[in-house]
Motif scaffolding. Structure first.
Motif, mmCIF file in Angstrom:
data_model
loop_
_atom_site.group_PDB
_atom_site.id
_atom_site.type_symbol
_atom_site.label_atom_id
_atom_site.label_comp_id
_atom_site.label_asym_id
_atom_site.label_seq_id
_atom_site.Cartn_x
_atom_site.Cartn_y
_atom_site.Cartn_z
ATOM 1 N N LEU A 197 0.895 -1.231 -0.094
ATOM 2 C CA LEU A 197 -0.004 0.047 0.052
ATOM 3 C C LEU A 197 1.081 1.285 -0.025
ATOM 4 C CD1 LEU A 197 -2.330 -1.195 2.864
ATOM 5 C CD2 LEU A 197 -2.950 -0.978 0.354
ATOM 6 N N ASN A 198 0.555 2.092 -1.040
ATOM 7 C CA ASN A 198 1.364 3.577 -0.834
ATOM 8 C C ASN A 198 0.628 4.433 0.395
ATOM 9 O OD1 ASN A 198 -1.026 4.994 -1.819
ATOM 10 N ND2 ASN A 198 -0.580 4.622 -3.687
ATOM 11 N N GLU B 116 -1.099 7.248 0.359
ATOM 12 C CA GLU B 116 -2.420 7.868 0.036
ATOM 13 C C GLU B 116 -3.172 6.427 0.853
ATOM 14 O OE1 GLU B 116 -2.728 8.565 -3.853
ATOM 15 O OE2 GLU B 116 -2.683 10.604 -3.739
ATOM 16 N N GLU B 117 -2.862 5.119 0.124
ATOM 17 C CA GLU B 117 -3.844 4.274 0.584
ATOM 18 C C GLU B 117 -3.703 3.890 2.108
ATOM 19 O OE1 GLU B 117 -3.068 2.129 -3.748
ATOM 20 O OE2 GLU B 117 -1.854 1.493 -2.189
ATOM 21 N N MET B 118 -2.716 3.865 2.742
ATOM 22 C CA MET B 118 -2.479 3.853 4.094
ATOM 23 C C MET B 118 -3.148 4.741 4.836
ATOM 24 S SD MET B 118 -0.574 1.249 4.749
ATOM 25 C CE MET B 118 0.404 1.240 6.358
ATOM 26 N N ASN B 119 -3.186 5.918 4.375
ATOM 27 C CA ASN B 119 -3.997 7.079 5.199
ATOM 28 C C ASN B 119 -5.405 6.737 4.869
ATOM 29 O OD1 ASN B 119 -2.351 9.062 6.215
ATOM 30 N ND2 ASN B 119 -1.550 9.805 4.185
ATOM 31 N N PHE B 120 -6.051 6.378 3.880
ATOM 32 C CA PHE B 120 -7.257 6.090 3.739
ATOM 33 C C PHE B 120 -7.753 5.073 4.559
ATOM 34 C CE2 PHE B 120 -10.737 3.614 1.599
ATOM 35 C CZ PHE B 120 -11.700 4.536 1.061
ATOM 36 N N ILE C 174 -8.980 5.757 -5.042
ATOM 37 C CA ILE C 174 -7.784 5.155 -3.918
ATOM 38 C C ILE C 174 -8.602 3.950 -3.092
ATOM 39 C CG2 ILE C 174 -7.102 5.575 -1.508
ATOM 40 C CD1 ILE C 174 -6.389 8.611 -2.456
ATOM 41 N N ALA C 175 -10.005 4.237 -2.971
ATOM 42 C CA ALA C 175 -10.672 3.130 -2.277
ATOM 43 C C ALA C 175 -10.705 1.859 -2.994
ATOM 44 C CB ALA C 175 -12.234 3.547 -2.025
ATOM 45 N N GLU C 176 -10.840 2.070 -4.598
ATOM 46 C CA GLU C 176 -10.923 0.749 -5.390
ATOM 47 C C GLU C 176 -9.391 0.074 -5.374
ATOM 48 O OE1 GLU C 176 -12.372 2.400 -8.985
ATOM 49 O OE2 GLU C 176 -14.310 2.396 -8.272
ATOM 50 N N ARG C 177 -8.525 1.070 -5.335
ATOM 51 C CA ARG C 177 -7.088 0.240 -5.335
ATOM 52 C C ARG C 177 -6.898 -0.391 -4.034
ATOM 53 N NH1 ARG C 177 -5.115 5.529 -6.788
ATOM 54 N NH2 ARG C 177 -3.927 5.550 -4.944
ATOM 55 N N VAL C 178 -7.337 0.091 -3.007
ATOM 56 C CA VAL C 178 -7.186 -0.579 -1.495
ATOM 57 C C VAL C 178 -7.941 -1.843 -1.496
ATOM 58 C CG1 VAL C 178 -7.740 -0.461 1.039
ATOM 59 C CG2 VAL C 178 -6.635 1.577 -0.358
ATOM 60 N N LEU C 179 -9.203 -1.982 -2.194
ATOM 61 C CA LEU C 179 -9.967 -3.113 -2.193
ATOM 62 C C LEU C 179 -8.969 -4.154 -3.069
ATOM 63 C CD1 LEU C 179 -13.579 -1.618 -2.892
ATOM 64 C CD2 LEU C 179 -12.733 -3.104 -0.978
ATOM 65 N N LEU C 180 -8.671 -3.772 -3.973
ATOM 66 C CA LEU C 180 -7.651 -4.901 -4.820
ATOM 67 C C LEU C 180 -6.744 -5.225 -4.188
ATOM 68 C CD1 LEU C 180 -7.954 -3.100 -8.449
ATOM 69 C CD2 LEU C 180 -9.087 -5.008 -7.773
ATOM 70 N N THR D 161 -2.916 -7.766 9.472
ATOM 71 C CA THR D 161 -2.710 -7.357 10.918
ATOM 72 C C THR D 161 -1.521 -7.092 11.185
ATOM 73 O OG1 THR D 161 -4.214 -9.502 11.375
ATOM 74 C CG2 THR D 161 -2.501 -8.507 13.187
ATOM 75 N N ALA D 162 -0.456 -7.172 10.062
ATOM 76 C CA ALA D 162 0.968 -6.762 10.286
ATOM 77 C C ALA D 162 1.202 -5.393 9.722
ATOM 78 C CB ALA D 162 1.757 -7.685 9.478
ATOM 79 N N LEU D 163 -0.034 -4.735 9.356
ATOM 80 C CA LEU D 163 0.024 -3.311 8.714
ATOM 81 C C LEU D 163 0.307 -2.373 10.004
ATOM 82 C CD1 LEU D 163 -2.497 -3.087 5.809
ATOM 83 C CD2 LEU D 163 -0.065 -3.467 5.561
ATOM 84 N N ASP D 164 1.052 -1.594 9.897
ATOM 85 C CA ASP D 164 1.271 -0.459 10.902
ATOM 86 C C ASP D 164 0.587 0.671 10.685
ATOM 87 O OD1 ASP D 164 1.870 0.948 13.058
ATOM 88 O OD2 ASP D 164 3.969 1.016 12.724
#
Length: 72
Positions: free
Chosen positions: A3-4, A6-10, A41-47, A58-61
């Protein structure tokens, strides 16, 4: 897929107790997003979440992204 920023912020703005909770919140918010950019951004995160295991999710900080939002 990583995740970039922007995606992490979202993602940090959502219920991330589980990957499924995050996916459901994104899906339910899609009709209410106010810009094409947020929709993309939402669509990229979903993918990306679709290819991610629960352990990887779970490991995402996300804490650092949540802390940044608290100063706004």
């Amino acid at each position: 897929m990583r995740l970039n920023v922007e995606e992490m912020n979202f993602l940090a703005a959502l219920d991330t107790a589980t990957k499924d909770a995050a996916v459901q919140e994104i899906l339910s918010s899609l009709p209410y997003l106010e810009s094409k950019e947020l929709e993309e951004i939402a669509e990229r995160v979903l993918l990306k979440l679709d290819t991610m295991s629960e352990d990887e999710f779970t490991a995402l900080d996300l804490d650092i992204y949540r802390e940044d939002r608290s100063h706004e």
